[in-house]
Design an enzyme around this catalytic site. Structure first.
Site, PDB file in Angstrom:
ATOM      1  N   PHE A 136       0.931  -1.254  -0.006  1.00 56.74           N
ATOM      2  CA  PHE A 136       0.091  -0.037   0.009  1.00 56.74           C
ATOM      3  C   PHE A 136       0.837   1.218  -0.074  1.00 56.74           C
ATOM      4  CE2 PHE A 136       0.924   0.056   4.680  1.00 56.74           C
ATOM      5  CZ  PHE A 136       1.140   1.420   4.834  1.00 56.74           C
ATOM      6  N   LYS A 156      -1.248  -6.741  -9.254  1.00 51.08           N
ATOM      7  CA  LYS A 156      -2.121  -6.902  -8.407  1.00 51.08           C
ATOM      8  C   LYS A 156      -1.774  -6.101  -7.183  1.00 51.08           C
ATOM      9  CE  LYS A 156      -3.030  -8.249  -4.367  1.00 51.08           C
ATOM     10  NZ  LYS A 156      -3.485  -7.470  -3.495  1.00 51.08           N
ATOM     11  N   GLU A 215      -5.031  -3.826  -2.019  1.00 55.07           N
ATOM     12  CA  GLU A 215      -6.471  -3.638  -1.820  1.00 55.07           C
ATOM     13  C   GLU A 215      -6.901  -2.327  -0.901  1.00 55.07           C
ATOM     14  OE1 GLU A 215      -4.506  -6.002  -0.460  1.00 55.07           O
ATOM     15  OE2 GLU A 215      -5.493  -7.081   0.842  1.00 55.07           O
ATOM     16  N   ARG A 216      -5.846  -1.910  -0.365  1.00 55.78           N
ATOM     17  CA  ARG A 216      -6.168  -0.574   0.616  1.00 55.78           C
ATOM     18  C   ARG A 216      -5.887   0.714  -0.286  1.00 55.78           C
ATOM     19  NH1 ARG A 216      -2.474  -1.945   5.575  1.00 55.78           N
ATOM     20  NH2 ARG A 216      -1.127  -3.622   4.514  1.00 55.78           N
ATOM     21  N   SER A 267       5.470  -6.904   3.386  1.00 56.16           N
ATOM     22  CA  SER A 267       5.933  -7.333   4.539  1.00 56.16           C
ATOM     23  C   SER A 267       6.748  -8.644   4.438  1.00 56.16           C
ATOM     24  CB  SER A 267       4.951  -7.214   5.735  1.00 56.16           C
ATOM     25  OG  SER A 267       3.872  -8.078   5.174  1.00 56.16           O
ATOM     26  N   CYS A 279       9.343   1.986   3.236  1.00 50.47           N
ATOM     27  CA  CYS A 279      10.541   0.779   3.706  1.00 50.47           C
ATOM     28  C   CYS A 279      11.687   1.420   3.752  1.00 50.47           C
ATOM     29  CB  CYS A 279      10.513  -0.305   2.593  1.00 50.47           C
ATOM     30  SG  CYS A 279      10.991   0.252   0.974  1.00 50.47           S
ATOM     31  N   GLU A 298       9.569  -4.477  12.934  1.00 50.17           N
ATOM     32  CA  GLU A 298       9.160  -3.151  12.037  1.00 50.17           C
ATOM     33  C   GLU A 298       7.939  -2.534  12.379  1.00 50.17           C
ATOM     34  OE1 GLU A 298       7.636  -3.805   7.914  1.00 50.17           O
ATOM     35  OE2 GLU A 298       8.964  -2.093   7.171  1.00 50.17           O
TER      36      GLU A 298
END
Ligand code: NAD
Length: 498
Positions: free
Chosen positions: A148, A172, A175-176, A225, A280, A382
């Site tokens: 995201f 893909k 979805e957020r 992640s 990240c 994290e």
């Protein structure tokens, strides 16, 4: 309510057994629903890709590059609209959303040079009448599964290089915040990319698994992640695919006693709190070397952190906006409580932050911990929020060891005026991307992006020549044209070049 649909075979496509909520993180309200696709939607995207890819691969690289040039122009023309769309789903401030798009465009600029990059290698006269040449051919159909936190940059890291190399590609997205990749696919179409060459399918684990298992998808690039990256890597490889899977991070910034502390504080403010720490390549751990450096740094950090402005993502004065979802906000606040429970010293507490008029928004105030130690869970894991942790090191050796021993190895930075220390550090640290007085050392597009240890599974980085390697297969041709035709001889021993 607005439905965010898939983009398949050059147009919008509905379908899926379920829908997901897409929030406006500023207000905390659901602003749209995203169709969560299944195997059926993936099959449509794969069929379109299969039909379109051979002609796209046969399109000469200069023409493919022209689509990239045109796409870049279109994205620049639509920058404001794209940045607002991105910011409205992610929550990052508009200027930062533009940076997200711009970093993706830099990979498109790299992809514009694809004719040069794909030239291959040639040896004339490798033996008598023998020439050898190698060519890079597309792998066929590739897929990208993205997180995201960079809804423009990361899909463009992958699709830019994959498409320029002559592949069909299926994205893909998270979805957020799924809207920007769809807009980008529409702009690719407008730029002349043939229908079917690029599709966007939405979904969650069900769609990811369908991609990983699909026999016609030759390679998968994942960013997200670490546990999921590892899962994707293993499942994809087991299905016979080429997989690169980038994971989480816990980047350290080493501050040597001779560093310019005012500059370090400015750099840390941006690198730890920009985008609410949801990067990240954020710098959530600062490692001052020596107690005196730590005390001086802490003294300067506190007022700088307290002065940070948290606002809605459209507030041009805000340093950062809300985090992506209520669940993520709760996770960050839980980590803050855990830090206290573990014995770290909470210096600035960002919990319970409320923005007037936006009380339901997913805001977290800036947070500072001191005296964090390596045995603490909040150090090992994290947090991915606006939380900066001070871990004090007694000397340079301990400072090199901290990021080197951490489970993650994405990025690291050293702040110093001592060239020798910087050089030593860069050579010895066990981390993939290093900054020297650069807090967010994201490499430029024509170099490559990738961490070490649990920050990346697979051995090929994103973009640059590593990206080209990932999205192509090398074929080597050894050809012989004897003078006067065949010489009638047979060779029963392995041929050598003499
Ligand atoms: P995430 O792992 O939750 O999601 C990433 C992708 O995986 C999404 O497309 C999601 O739909 C899918 N997914 C989620 N759960 C899944 C499951 N159980 N099985 C299969 N697929 C699943 O990551 P996120 O929260 O969207 O992104 C933040 C994470 O990404 C952070 O850990 C961050 O460090 C990392 N990240 C890494 C890099 C890098 O280059 N190393 C870059 C950006 C972000």
């Amino acid at each position: 309510m607005r439905i965010i649909d898939h983009f398949i075979a050059g147009g919008s496509a509905s379908g899926g057994s379920r829908q997901g909520d897409v929030f406006d993180p500023n207000s905390g309200q659901v602003q749209a629903k995203v169709s969560l696709g299944t195997q059926a939607e993936l099959e449509k995207a794969v069929a379109a890709a299969r039909a379109a890819q051979p002609a796209w691969a046969a399109t000469n690289p200069q023409r493919r590059a022209r689509v990239m040039f045109k796409f870049k122009e279109l994205v620049e023309k639509n920058m404001d609209e794209l940045a607002h769309l991105l910011s409205s789903e992610h929550g990052k401030v508009i200027a930062d959303a533009k940076g997200d798009i711009q970093r993706g465009l830099e990979v498109i600029e790299f992809a514009c040079g694809i004719p040069h990059v794909l030239k291959g290698e040639y040896t004339q006269g490798a033996g008598p009448g023998i020439d050898v040449w190698s060519m890079r051919q597309p792998i066929g159909i590739g897929a990208g599964i993205t997180p995201f936190n960079f809804p423009a940059m990361i899909p463009l890291w992958m699709s830019g290089v994959a498409l320029a190399c002559g592949n069909a590609f299926i994205i893909k997205p998270s979805e957020r915040d799924p809207s920007v990749p769809v807009r980008l696919a529409e702009l690719f179409k407008e730029a002349g990319l043939p229908d079917g060459v690029l599709s966007v399918v939405h979904g969650d684990k069900e769609m990811v698994d369908a991609i990983l298992d699909h026999p016609d998808i030759a390679a998968v690039s994942f960013v997200g992640s670490s546990d999921i990256a590892h899962y994707v890597y293993q499942r994809g490889v087991a299905a016979g695919k080429r997989v690169q899977a980038m994971g989480g991070a816990k980047n350290h910034g080493i501050v040597m006693p001779d560093a310019d502390l005012d500059q370090v504080v400015n750099d840390l403010a941006g690198a730890a709190f920009g985008s609410a720490g949801e990067r990240c390549m954020a710098l959530p751990v600062v490692v001052p070397v020596g107690e005196d450096t730590a005390d001086r740094l802490r003294q300067k950090l506190i007022p700088a952190i307290e002065a940070l402005r948290v606002g809605v993502s459209t507030d041009a004065e805000a340093h950062y906006g809300p985090v992506v979802t209520a669940a993520h906000k709760a996770k960050i606040e839980n980590y803050i409580q855990m830090g206290i429970d573990e014995g770290a010293e909470l210096v600035v507490d960002g919990r319970g932050f409320k923005l007037q008029g936006h009380e339901e928004g997913f805001f977290v105030g800036p947070t500072l911990f001191d005296r964090v130690t390596t045995d603490m869970t909040t150090y090992k894991e994290e947090i991915f929020g606006p939380v900066l942790q001070i871990v004090r090191a007694k000397d340079f050796e301990e400072a090199v060891a901290l990021p080197s021993k951490h489970q993650y190895g994405n990025g690291v930075a050293i702040f110093t005026r001592n060239g020798h220390a910087a050089r030593e550090f860069a050579a010895r640290v066990n981390v993939g991307m290093v900054g020297v007085n650069v807090p967010i050392p994201v490499p430029v597009a024509y170099h490559t992006f990738g961490g070490w240890k649990r920050s990346a599974f697979g051995d090929t980085n994103q973009h640059g020549m590593e990206g080209v390697k990932f999205w192509t297969r090398i074929k080597t041709v050894t050809g012989r044209w004897p003078d006067g035709g065949a010489d009638g001889s047979s060779a029963f021993v392995i041929p050598t070049m003499g």
